[in-house]
Design a protein around this motif. Structure first.
Motif, mmCIF file in Angstrom:
data_model
loop_
_atom_site.group_PDB
_atom_site.id
_atom_site.type_symbol
_atom_site.label_atom_id
_atom_site.label_comp_id
_atom_site.label_asym_id
_atom_site.label_seq_id
_atom_site.Cartn_x
_atom_site.Cartn_y
_atom_site.Cartn_z
ATOM 1 N N MET A 57 0.830 -1.213 0.000
ATOM 2 C CA MET A 57 0.000 0.000 0.000
ATOM 3 C C MET A 57 0.858 1.254 0.000
ATOM 4 O O MET A 57 0.735 2.129 -0.836
ATOM 5 C CB MET A 57 -0.928 -0.006 1.223
ATOM 6 C CG MET A 57 -1.925 1.164 1.246
ATOM 7 S SD MET A 57 -3.091 1.078 -0.151
ATOM 8 C CE MET A 57 -3.883 2.659 -0.046
ATOM 9 N N LEU A 58 1.804 1.282 0.935
ATOM 10 C CA LEU A 58 2.684 2.453 0.988
ATOM 11 C C LEU A 58 3.537 2.551 -0.267
ATOM 12 O O LEU A 58 3.797 3.632 -0.767
ATOM 13 C CB LEU A 58 3.583 2.393 2.231
ATOM 14 C CG LEU A 58 2.964 2.981 3.492
ATOM 15 C CD1 LEU A 58 3.822 2.665 4.697
ATOM 16 C CD2 LEU A 58 2.766 4.483 3.352
ATOM 17 N N GLY A 59 3.950 1.399 -0.756
ATOM 18 C CA GLY A 59 4.755 1.359 -1.978
ATOM 19 C C GLY A 59 4.023 2.062 -3.094
ATOM 20 O O GLY A 59 4.589 2.865 -3.822
ATOM 21 N N LEU A 60 2.748 1.793 -3.172
ATOM 22 C CA LEU A 60 1.906 2.397 -4.202
ATOM 23 C C LEU A 60 1.836 3.918 -4.016
ATOM 24 O O LEU A 60 1.966 4.678 -4.952
ATOM 25 C CB LEU A 60 0.500 1.804 -4.110
ATOM 26 C CG LEU A 60 -0.457 2.187 -5.237
ATOM 27 C CD1 LEU A 60 -0.137 1.364 -6.476
ATOM 28 C CD2 LEU A 60 -1.900 1.933 -4.813
ATOM 29 N N LEU A 61 1.676 4.327 -2.759
ATOM 30 C CA LEU A 61 1.557 5.758 -2.488
ATOM 31 C C LEU A 61 2.845 6.506 -2.788
ATOM 32 O O LEU A 61 2.821 7.588 -3.355
ATOM 33 C CB LEU A 61 1.167 5.988 -1.022
ATOM 34 C CG LEU A 61 -0.289 5.709 -0.689
ATOM 35 C CD1 LEU A 61 -0.488 5.710 0.815
ATOM 36 C CD2 LEU A 61 -1.186 6.754 -1.342
ATOM 37 N N ASN A 62 3.976 5.902 -2.398
ATOM 38 C CA ASN A 62 5.203 6.670 -2.577
ATOM 39 C C ASN A 62 5.549 6.833 -4.049
ATOM 40 O O ASN A 62 6.200 7.780 -4.440
ATOM 41 C CB ASN A 62 6.361 6.155 -1.713
ATOM 42 C CG ASN A 62 7.107 4.995 -2.318
ATOM 43 O OD1 ASN A 62 7.491 5.022 -3.475
ATOM 44 N ND2 ASN A 62 7.331 3.972 -1.529
ATOM 45 N N ASP A 63 5.082 5.893 -4.887
ATOM 46 C CA ASP A 63 5.298 6.025 -6.321
ATOM 47 C C ASP A 63 4.531 7.202 -6.896
ATOM 48 O O ASP A 63 4.886 7.738 -7.924
ATOM 49 C CB ASP A 63 4.847 4.754 -7.055
ATOM 50 C CG ASP A 63 5.925 3.686 -6.950
ATOM 51 O OD1 ASP A 63 7.052 4.032 -6.597
ATOM 52 O OD2 ASP A 63 5.624 2.544 -7.211
ATOM 53 N N THR A 64 3.445 7.572 -6.228
ATOM 54 C CA THR A 64 2.615 8.617 -6.790
ATOM 55 C C THR A 64 2.815 9.954 -6.078
ATOM 56 O O THR A 64 2.039 10.870 -6.252
ATOM 57 C CB THR A 64 1.122 8.231 -6.732
ATOM 58 O OG1 THR A 64 0.790 7.967 -5.372
ATOM 59 C CG2 THR A 64 0.834 7.007 -7.557
ATOM 60 N N LEU A 65 3.834 10.061 -5.248
ATOM 61 C CA LEU A 65 4.145 11.335 -4.621
ATOM 62 C C LEU A 65 4.447 12.339 -5.738
ATOM 63 O O LEU A 65 5.427 12.203 -6.451
ATOM 64 C CB LEU A 65 5.376 11.153 -3.722
ATOM 65 C CG LEU A 65 5.467 11.874 -2.396
ATOM 66 C CD1 LEU A 65 4.229 11.681 -1.558
ATOM 67 C CD2 LEU A 65 6.681 11.415 -1.633
ATOM 68 N N SER A 66 3.570 13.312 -5.870
ATOM 69 C CA SER A 66 3.692 14.227 -6.995
ATOM 70 C C SER A 66 4.866 15.189 -6.809
ATOM 71 O O SER A 66 5.134 15.627 -5.693
ATOM 72 C CB SER A 66 2.384 15.004 -7.108
ATOM 73 O OG SER A 66 2.598 16.183 -7.822
ATOM 74 N N PRO A 67 5.581 15.531 -7.883
ATOM 75 C CA PRO A 67 6.712 16.454 -7.739
ATOM 76 C C PRO A 67 6.280 17.874 -7.358
ATOM 77 O O PRO A 67 7.046 18.621 -6.778
ATOM 78 C CB PRO A 67 7.383 16.451 -9.108
ATOM 79 C CG PRO A 67 6.432 15.802 -10.038
ATOM 80 C CD PRO A 67 5.498 14.959 -9.227
ATOM 81 N N VAL A 68 5.034 18.222 -7.699
ATOM 82 C CA VAL A 68 4.556 19.575 -7.403
ATOM 83 C C VAL A 68 3.216 19.485 -6.680
ATOM 84 O O VAL A 68 2.333 18.742 -7.098
ATOM 85 C CB VAL A 68 4.380 20.406 -8.699
ATOM 86 C CG1 VAL A 68 3.953 21.821 -8.374
ATOM 87 C CG2 VAL A 68 5.667 20.432 -9.507
ATOM 88 N N ASP A 69 3.086 20.202 -5.571
ATOM 89 C CA ASP A 69 1.821 20.239 -4.844
ATOM 90 C C ASP A 69 1.702 21.608 -4.194
ATOM 91 O O ASP A 69 1.906 22.619 -4.866
ATOM 92 C CB ASP A 69 1.781 19.095 -3.815
ATOM 93 C CG ASP A 69 0.368 18.715 -3.428
ATOM 94 O OD1 ASP A 69 -0.326 19.568 -2.870
ATOM 95 O OD2 ASP A 69 -0.041 17.569 -3.687
ATOM 96 N N GLN A 70 1.451 21.645 -2.883
ATOM 97 C CA GLN A 70 1.262 22.943 -2.245
ATOM 98 C C GLN A 70 2.177 23.092 -1.031
ATOM 99 O O GLN A 70 2.333 22.165 -0.248
ATOM 100 C CB GLN A 70 -0.191 23.070 -1.807
ATOM 101 C CG GLN A 70 -0.640 24.502 -1.643
ATOM 102 C CD GLN A 70 -2.133 24.562 -1.323
ATOM 103 O OE1 GLN A 70 -2.613 23.818 -0.471
ATOM 104 N NE2 GLN A 70 -2.850 25.443 -1.991
ATOM 105 N N CYS A 71 2.752 24.276 -0.903
ATOM 106 C CA CYS A 71 3.567 24.602 0.267
ATOM 107 C C CYS A 71 2.639 24.924 1.445
ATOM 108 O O CYS A 71 1.455 25.197 1.250
ATOM 109 C CB CYS A 71 4.449 25.809 -0.059
ATOM 110 S SG CYS A 71 5.444 26.419 1.314
ATOM 111 N N GLY A 72 3.161 24.922 2.665
ATOM 112 C CA GLY A 72 2.377 25.263 3.846
ATOM 113 C C GLY A 72 1.808 26.669 3.792
ATOM 114 O O GLY A 72 0.802 26.981 4.446
#
Ligand SMILES: [Zn+2]
Length: 201
Positions: A1-16
């Protein structure tokens, strides 16, 4: 499950802070029962602005941090390198690509005294145009990964068209192109400032 998620960590999202954030890695403090600890190389989104010290932790990373905290408490350690797996094997590969792409996207629309970033190509390359001579372009391009780290090639090309776009660029065969050198990812920021002057808004 985590393996799947870390593959989809997007390079661009939102800063705090709410601005666009780019995936990067940070050492974060972590409160543990046995003291103040830290986790090294945690993937976070940051806008990269010198005015901003905020960041945002991707939710998959946040839940992994909880697990790591338990692990650190069980082992009574105060410092650990972020990883997705408990086994301790090196698994940075899963989000390494996103980290590099996040790094490159950070330069999107950046302006230097003498040059401007025109566009980013797939998070792998960026094209700059000289402000002194608009027919002079520069390209910074990610190279195949080597054992010594992440490297980029830095080249210059001349193109009569002074309003180059991504669409035009991919069709382009510049009449003159010269490789200026190879630069390590950690040195890209400094190299661009050395080449084109300070960043301006
Ligand atoms: Zn920010």
């Amino acid at each position: 499950m985590l393996g799947l998620l870390n593959d989809t960590l997007s390079p661009v999202d939102q800063c705090g802070c709410g601005d666009t954030g780019f995936l990067t890695s940070r050492t974060l403090p972590i409160a543990l029962n046995h003291g103040a600890g830290k986790v090294i190389n945690v993937p976070v989104y940051s806008c990269g602005s010198s005015m901003c010290d905020e960041y945002r932790i991707p939710s998959a990373v946040a839940s992994r941090l909880d697990e790591l905290a338990e692990e650190m408490e069980a082992k009574e350690v105060l410092s650990i390198v972020f990883s997705w797996k408990t086994s301790g094997e090196d698994d940075t590969i899963g989000y390494q690509d996103s980290l590099i792409q996040g790094f490159i996207w950070k330069f999107h629309r950046r302006s230097y005294e003498d040059a401007q970033v025109l566009f980013v190509i797939n998070g792998d390359a960026l094209v700059l145009q000289s402000k002194l001579d608009p027919s002079e372009y520069y390209i910074l391009k990610r190279l195949e990964e080597s054992k010594d780290g992440i490297f980029f090639s830095f080249s210059k090309f001349i193109e009569e068209d002074e309003e180059l776009t991504y669409e035009k660029y991919i069709e382009l065969e510049p009449s003159f192109q010269k490789e200026l050198g190879t630069v390590k990812m950690e040195e890209v920021e400094d190299m661009l400032i050395e080449e084109f002057g300070e960043v301006c808004d």
